[in-house]
Write a protein that holds these residues in place. Structure first.
Motif, PDB file in Angstrom:
ATOM      1  N   SER A   2       0.828  -1.209   0.000  1.00 43.95           N
ATOM      2  CA  SER A   2       0.000   0.000   0.000  1.00 43.95           C
ATOM      3  C   SER A   2       0.860   1.256   0.000  1.00 43.95           C
ATOM      4  O   SER A   2       1.923   1.300   0.615  1.00 43.95           O
ATOM      5  N   ASN A   3       0.365   2.288  -0.698  1.00 46.13           N
ATOM      6  CA  ASN A   3       1.057   3.570  -0.721  1.00 46.13           C
ATOM      7  C   ASN A   3       0.466   4.546   0.309  1.00 46.13           C
ATOM      8  O   ASN A   3       0.834   5.703   0.352  1.00 46.13           O
ATOM      9  N   ILE A   4      -0.489   4.064   1.136  1.00 39.85           N
ATOM     10  CA  ILE A   4      -1.095   4.914   2.157  1.00 39.85           C
ATOM     11  C   ILE A   4      -0.235   4.871   3.425  1.00 39.85           C
ATOM     12  O   ILE A   4      -0.026   3.819   4.008  1.00 39.85           O
ATOM     13  N   GLN A   5       0.261   6.020   3.809  1.00 34.43           N
ATOM     14  CA  GLN A   5       1.161   6.124   4.962  1.00 34.43           C
ATOM     15  C   GLN A   5       0.390   6.341   6.264  1.00 34.43           C
ATOM     16  O   GLN A   5       0.784   5.855   7.319  1.00 34.43           O
ATOM     17  N   GLY A 210      -6.195  -3.773  -1.885  1.00 28.59           N
ATOM     18  CA  GLY A 210      -7.016  -4.643  -1.046  1.00 28.59           C
ATOM     19  C   GLY A 210      -7.593  -3.984   0.189  1.00 28.59           C
ATOM     20  O   GLY A 210      -8.377  -4.597   0.924  1.00 28.59           O
ATOM     21  N   ASN A 211      -7.224  -2.727   0.436  1.00 26.04           N
ATOM     22  CA  ASN A 211      -7.752  -1.992   1.585  1.00 26.04           C
ATOM     23  C   ASN A 211      -8.887  -1.076   1.129  1.00 26.04           C
ATOM     24  O   ASN A 211      -8.780  -0.416   0.095  1.00 26.04           O
ATOM     25  N   THR A 212      -9.963  -1.033   1.902  1.00 27.84           N
ATOM     26  CA  THR A 212     -11.109  -0.197   1.574  1.00 27.84           C
ATOM     27  C   THR A 212     -11.208   0.974   2.544  1.00 27.84           C
ATOM     28  O   THR A 212     -11.071   0.796   3.767  1.00 27.84           O
ATOM     29  N   PHE A 213     -11.441   2.165   2.001  1.00 32.25           N
ATOM     30  CA  PHE A 213     -11.536   3.376   2.820  1.00 32.25           C
ATOM     31  C   PHE A 213     -12.845   4.080   2.497  1.00 32.25           C
ATOM     32  O   PHE A 213     -13.331   4.032   1.364  1.00 32.25           O
ATOM     33  N   GLY A 214     -13.421   4.768   3.512  1.00 29.41           N
ATOM     34  CA  GLY A 214     -14.738   5.355   3.337  1.00 29.41           C
ATOM     35  C   GLY A 214     -14.810   6.817   3.718  1.00 29.41           C
ATOM     36  O   GLY A 214     -13.776   7.480   3.943  1.00 29.41           O
ATOM     37  N   PRO A 215     -16.039   7.342   3.785  1.00 30.03           N
ATOM     38  CA  PRO A 215     -16.246   8.775   4.025  1.00 30.03           C
ATOM     39  C   PRO A 215     -15.616   9.278   5.327  1.00 30.03           C
ATOM     40  O   PRO A 215     -15.454   8.532   6.289  1.00 30.03           O
ATOM     41  N   LYS A 216     -15.257  10.553   5.297  1.00 28.45           N
ATOM     42  CA  LYS A 216     -14.691  11.272   6.434  1.00 28.45           C
ATOM     43  C   LYS A 216     -13.309  10.759   6.827  1.00 28.45           C
ATOM     44  O   LYS A 216     -12.869  10.924   7.949  1.00 28.45           O
ATOM     45  N   GLN A 217     -12.620  10.145   5.871  1.00 26.12           N
ATOM     46  CA  GLN A 217     -11.237   9.726   6.086  1.00 26.12           C
ATOM     47  C   GLN A 217     -10.318  10.516   5.168  1.00 26.12           C
ATOM     48  O   GLN A 217     -10.641  10.751   4.001  1.00 26.12           O
ATOM     49  N   LEU A 218      -9.185  10.921   5.707  1.00 30.58           N
ATOM     50  CA  LEU A 218      -8.132  11.574   4.947  1.00 30.58           C
ATOM     51  C   LEU A 218      -6.958  10.612   4.868  1.00 30.58           C
ATOM     52  O   LEU A 218      -6.415  10.191   5.898  1.00 30.58           O
ATOM     53  N   LEU A 219      -6.589  10.251   3.652  1.00 27.59           N
ATOM     54  CA  LEU A 219      -5.500   9.308   3.426  1.00 27.59           C
ATOM     55  C   LEU A 219      -4.259  10.079   3.000  1.00 27.59           C
ATOM     56  O   LEU A 219      -4.308  10.856   2.050  1.00 27.59           O
ATOM     57  N   SER A 225       2.920   9.963  -5.922  1.00 28.67           N
ATOM     58  CA  SER A 225       2.375   9.227  -7.053  1.00 28.67           C
ATOM     59  C   SER A 225       0.988   8.644  -6.752  1.00 28.67           C
ATOM     60  O   SER A 225       0.182   8.474  -7.658  1.00 28.67           O
ATOM     61  N   LEU A 226       0.736   8.348  -5.466  1.00 29.28           N
ATOM     62  CA  LEU A 226      -0.545   7.763  -5.052  1.00 29.28           C
ATOM     63  C   LEU A 226      -0.840   6.448  -5.769  1.00 29.28           C
ATOM     64  O   LEU A 226      -1.872   5.834  -5.533  1.00 29.28           O
ATOM     65  N   CYS A 227       0.070   6.007  -6.633  1.00 34.50           N
ATOM     66  CA  CYS A 227      -0.089   4.743  -7.359  1.00 34.50           C
ATOM     67  C   CYS A 227      -1.451   4.645  -8.033  1.00 34.50           C
ATOM     68  O   CYS A 227      -1.924   5.578  -8.645  1.00 34.50           O
ATOM     69  N   THR A 228      -2.076   3.490  -7.881  1.00 32.05           N
ATOM     70  CA  THR A 228      -3.357   3.235  -8.535  1.00 32.05           C
ATOM     71  C   THR A 228      -4.389   2.851  -7.486  1.00 32.05           C
ATOM     72  O   THR A 228      -4.097   2.107  -6.561  1.00 32.05           O
ATOM     73  N   PHE A 229      -5.606   3.385  -7.618  1.00 30.48           N
ATOM     74  CA  PHE A 229      -6.667   3.000  -6.693  1.00 30.48           C
ATOM     75  C   PHE A 229      -7.988   2.977  -7.445  1.00 30.48           C
ATOM     76  O   PHE A 229      -8.123   3.529  -8.540  1.00 30.48           O
ATOM     77  N   THR A 230      -8.976   2.332  -6.847  1.00 27.80           N
ATOM     78  CA  THR A 230     -10.295   2.191  -7.459  1.00 27.80           C
ATOM     79  C   THR A 230     -11.305   3.026  -6.688  1.00 27.80           C
ATOM     80  O   THR A 230     -11.388   2.932  -5.456  1.00 27.80           O
TER      81      THR A 230
END
Length: 294
Positions: A2-5, A210-219, A225-230
């Motif tokens: 993951s590219n999320i720190q 493979g990680n899912t993130f939702g509303p009111k979250q700051l990643l 680069s943030l790479c690739t996400f869906t």
């Protein structure tokens, strides 16, 4: 990998008579690029007896960016600006050496039910511009660069990205982009961005490695680069960031500066009423707090 720190959850904060969700500053991440402060306002339903009334208060060393999703705010400042901001528009106020402004429900909405929802953002100024003359600019919704890629809509709110540039007059390399998806879509930003990057999820969700993130979250990304996400269908996210400054920025109440002595002076000037005053609001102001939470 993951590219999320870092994942920052909204924290409740009170701005007078109004609750917001605070995203920045955060103890583990004070700034993302030049972005030093982000509040998510609402969505808050206000009755005919309830209004936003943020009285006259000062700023130094930063630009404020107001971007609404719903509702309306009347902005007034010591430059003589008096303007109602509506959804999709940008208010960009640069405090520089010092400005005072107020933010209130417009008169025509004060006696009716309404909703207020949006983002309020502070962008720190480069050290050499922290004492510049203050200014105010309003950018209409139709003036912002907007484009579609398939069923995904992009709006460049401020800065430069994807070969485009917003008319918002920023003072350091940065970007803030709104992305709305109608269908599930994969985004690959690659080298389109620079500096430090973050993604704020307003609605819907994203999936990354493979990680899912939702509303009111700051990643917060490990690199720009943030790479690739869906993006899930019917999602709205805000991608923002830019080049960080070499010097630390100090925040005290509404003041931001690389020089603590400038903050001390601004604090003393506000307490002793030496800042300029908004015409017609000379006796309405927010006193300097005894214990600041900023």
């Amino acid at each position: 990998m993951s590219n999320i720190q870092l994942i920052i959850e909204e924290r409740a904060a009170n701005i007078g008579n109004f609750m917001v969700g605070r995203l920045l500053p955060f103890r583990q991440k004070r700034m993302i690029g030049p972005f030093s402060f982000i509040d998510h306002m609402g969505p808050t339903k206000l009755s005919e007896r309830e209004n936003l009334d943020v009285l006259s208060h000062p700023h130094i060393g930063l630009s404020t960016l107001t971007y609404l999703f719903e509702g309306s705010i009347m902005h007034r400042d010591t430059l003589g600006s008096a303007l109602e901001i509506k959804p999709g528009e940008v208010n960009w106020m640069t405090a520089g050496k010092g400005i005072v402004h107020s933010e209130k429900t417009p008169e025509h909405l004060r006696h009716s039910d309404k909703v207020l929802h949006g983002l309020q953002i502070w962008v720190a100024l480069p050290k050499e511009l922290e004492q510049m003359e203050p200014s105010f600019v309003h950018i209409g919704k139709e003036e912002l660069p907007t484009w579609n890629e398939g069923e995904t809509q992009f709006t460049l709110i401020a800065g430069k990205a994807f070969g485009r540039e917003s008319d918002v007059p920023v003072y350091s390399p940065l970007y803030m982009i709104e992305v709305k998806s109608k269908e599930k879509t994969e985004l690959s930003l690659g080298d389109q961005l620079f500096g430090e990057s973050g993604i704020y999820i307003l609605e819907g969700g994203i999936e990354e490695e493979g990680n899912t993130f939702g509303p009111k979250q700051l990643l917060v990304a490990q690199d720009h680069s943030l790479c690739t996400f869906t993006m899930e269908a019917n999602s709205t996210i805000y991608i923002f960031g830019g080049d960080p400054f070499p010097e630390e920025r100090f925040i005290n109440w509404n003041f931001v500066s690389s020089d603590k002595s400038l903050i001390d002076k601004a604090k003393d000037d506000w307490i002793n009423r030496r800042f300029d005053k908004i015409q017609g609001e000379e006796n309405e102001y927010v006193p300097y707090p005894s214990l600041s939470n900023r």
